[in-house]
Design an enzyme around this catalytic site. Structure first.
Site, short mmCIF file in Angstrom:
data_model
loop_
_atom_site.label_atom_id
_atom_site.label_comp_id
_atom_site.label_asym_id
_atom_site.label_seq_id
_atom_site.Cartn_x
_atom_site.Cartn_y
_atom_site.Cartn_z
CG HIS A 147 -6.50 22.13 -1.73
ND1 HIS A 147 -7.54 21.82 -2.53
CD2 HIS A 147 -7.03 22.96 -0.92
CE1 HIS A 147 -8.61 22.18 -2.21
NE2 HIS A 147 -8.46 23.00 -1.09
CG HIS A 188 -10.11 27.33 -3.04
ND1 HIS A 188 -8.79 27.51 -2.49
CD2 HIS A 188 -10.87 26.57 -2.67
CE1 HIS A 188 -8.81 26.54 -2.02
NE2 HIS A 188 -9.88 25.79 -1.91
CB CYS A 229 -15.09 20.56 4.16
SG CYS A 229 -14.79 21.03 5.76
CG HIS A 238 -13.79 22.77 -2.90
ND1 HIS A 238 -13.36 21.82 -2.43
CD2 HIS A 238 -13.16 23.96 -2.34
CE1 HIS A 238 -12.10 22.05 -1.68
NE2 HIS A 238 -11.73 23.40 -1.67
CD GLU A 277 -16.22 14.17 2.75
OE1 GLU A 277 -15.82 14.39 4.11
OE2 GLU A 277 -16.16 15.26 2.13
CE1 TYR A 332 -9.18 26.41 6.66
CE2 TYR A 332 -11.21 26.93 5.81
CZ TYR A 332 -10.24 25.90 5.89
OH TYR A 332 -10.33 24.78 5.41
CD GLU A 363 -7.52 22.81 2.77
OE1 GLU A 363 -8.34 23.96 2.20
OE2 GLU A 363 -7.71 21.65 2.70
CD GLU A 370 -11.16 25.62 1.77
OE1 GLU A 370 -10.97 24.58 0.90
OE2 GLU A 370 -11.77 25.51 2.83
CD1 TRP A 378 -12.66 22.79 9.09
CD2 TRP A 378 -10.69 22.76 8.46
NE1 TRP A 378 -12.38 21.77 8.60
CE2 TRP A 378 -11.16 21.29 8.29
CE3 TRP A 378 -9.27 22.65 8.19
CZ2 TRP A 378 -10.54 20.29 7.73
CZ3 TRP A 378 -8.61 21.91 7.44
CH2 TRP A 378 -9.20 20.64 7.39
#
Length: 178
Positions: free
Chosen positions: A27, A34, A69, A71, A89, A106, A116, A118, A163
């Site tokens: 980032h 990604h 969110c 990954h 989280e 987005y 961002e 992704e 987002w």
């Protein structure tokens, strides 16, 4: 934690995996495309969990967003990644993970210039209890009625992650678990 760096899956424009990169380096002002995911967590009463990003976050600090969110690790199924990230989280166990916006994608640029970029399928899940979030991830959280969230994002979009607004715009039908 194993101490191994967390990798993200780099993607070609058509969504084909083309490599890996350490999450800590991805980032930037020139973020490569990604793989990621977003999750909207609902409680048994049908309320949705919104979280305010920690003030120490590199991008969009202090703004309200969807539940969480993350990954997926290379070759990690989304459901497993979602369960892992919810626990890390939010200190929250989730169940009934289902796709809601499987083709969501987005690109957004934070005021700091960090991008961002992704392919980010969106999921819903049901919470088992209330969150106990990690301080480095979440500053505040709240259970809200879905239509109240839609109204708030529409009235004050600057207070929310971009987002989240785009996901709510793309959501077909009633905003609830899939």
């Amino acid at each position: 934690m194993t101490g191994k760096p967390e990798n993200v899956v780099l993607l070609a424009d058509d969504g084909t995996p083309v490599g890996l990169a350490p999450k800590a380096t991805v980032h930037t002002t020139d973020t490569p495309l990604h793989l990621a995911f977003s999750c909207h967590v609902f409680d048994e009463r049908g309320r949705v969990l919104v979280t305010r990003r920690a003030l120490g976050k590199a991008t969009w600090p202090g703004v309200w967003s969807n539940s969480f969110c993350g990954h997926p690790a290379p070759d990690e199924p989304f459901e497993q990644a979602i369960a892992r990230r919810a626990e890390r989280e939010l200190g929250l166990r989730v169940r009934d993970v289902r796709p809601a916006l499987p083709d969501f994608r987005y690109r957004a640029v934070d005021a700091s210039g960090i991008v961002e970029n992704e392919i980010c399928p969106v999921f819903t899940a049901i919470a088992e209890g209330d969150p106990e979030p990690a301080d480095d991830e979440v500053a505040e959280w709240a259970w809200v009625e879905p239509e109240a969230l839609r109204s708030a994002v529409g009235a004050t979009p600057f207070a929310y992650s971009p987002w989240l607004g785009w996901q709510l715009e793309a959501w077909q039908g009633e905003y609830r678990p899939a």
